[in-house]
Design a protein around this motif. Sequence first.
Motif, PDB file in Angstrom:
ATOM      1  N   LYS A  34       9.097   3.300  -6.165  1.00  0.00           N
ATOM      2  CA  LYS A  34       8.208   2.443  -6.721  1.00  0.00           C
ATOM      3  C   LYS A  34       6.883   3.112  -4.988  1.00  0.00           C
ATOM      4  O   LYS A  34       6.304   3.168  -4.753  1.00  0.00           O
ATOM      5  N   ALA A  35       7.812   2.489  -3.970  1.00  0.00           N
ATOM      6  CA  ALA A  35       7.107   3.341  -2.301  1.00  0.00           C
ATOM      7  C   ALA A  35       6.954   4.931  -2.112  1.00  0.00           C
ATOM      8  O   ALA A  35       5.212   4.797  -2.085  1.00  0.00           O
ATOM      9  N   TYR A  38       2.650   4.527  -3.096  1.00  0.00           N
ATOM     10  CA  TYR A  38       1.524   4.524  -2.871  1.00  0.00           C
ATOM     11  C   TYR A  38       2.442   4.930  -0.974  1.00  0.00           C
ATOM     12  O   TYR A  38       0.816   5.471  -0.669  1.00  0.00           O
TER      13      TYR A  38
END
Length: 149
Positions: A34-35, A38
């Motif tokens: 998920k990181a 970004y």
Amino acid sequence: MKLNPLVRFTKLLLDFMFISGIVICVGVPFIFKKAGMYISIFEDYYLPYCIVFMIAGVFALIILENLRKMFKSVINEDPFIKENVISLKRMGICSFMIAIILVVRVFFVVTAAALVLVLVFIIAGLFSLVLSLVFEKAVTYKQDNDLTI
């Protein structure tokens, strides 16, 4: 024995850190995936970061478990026991292992925070090993004193 509020809070904090540490360790692959959406570093080094942080997390969990064991002996008002000496030595070794693992991480991305963490874990390892020597001496004195009585 009625637990002092500070002692009760510290015990709860250690328990919380241990349980949440397990959840985070298991969740590292999902968190980093998920990181990576970004922050490009997590996408670029996904597998090495997962491996490095999961291994470091396991050593951190070993440290927390040993702290919890030691804390139980403090609650039982018997901190100067051989098991605590062993726990302190184990925590020192784990701290050095985390420092080594974080040095490996520096090969992927060099940050000031990573270098500071390496230093922090080296100091923690040294502190734990020296404290284990102090506890070992205290255990010896305690055993001698118990035999005298």
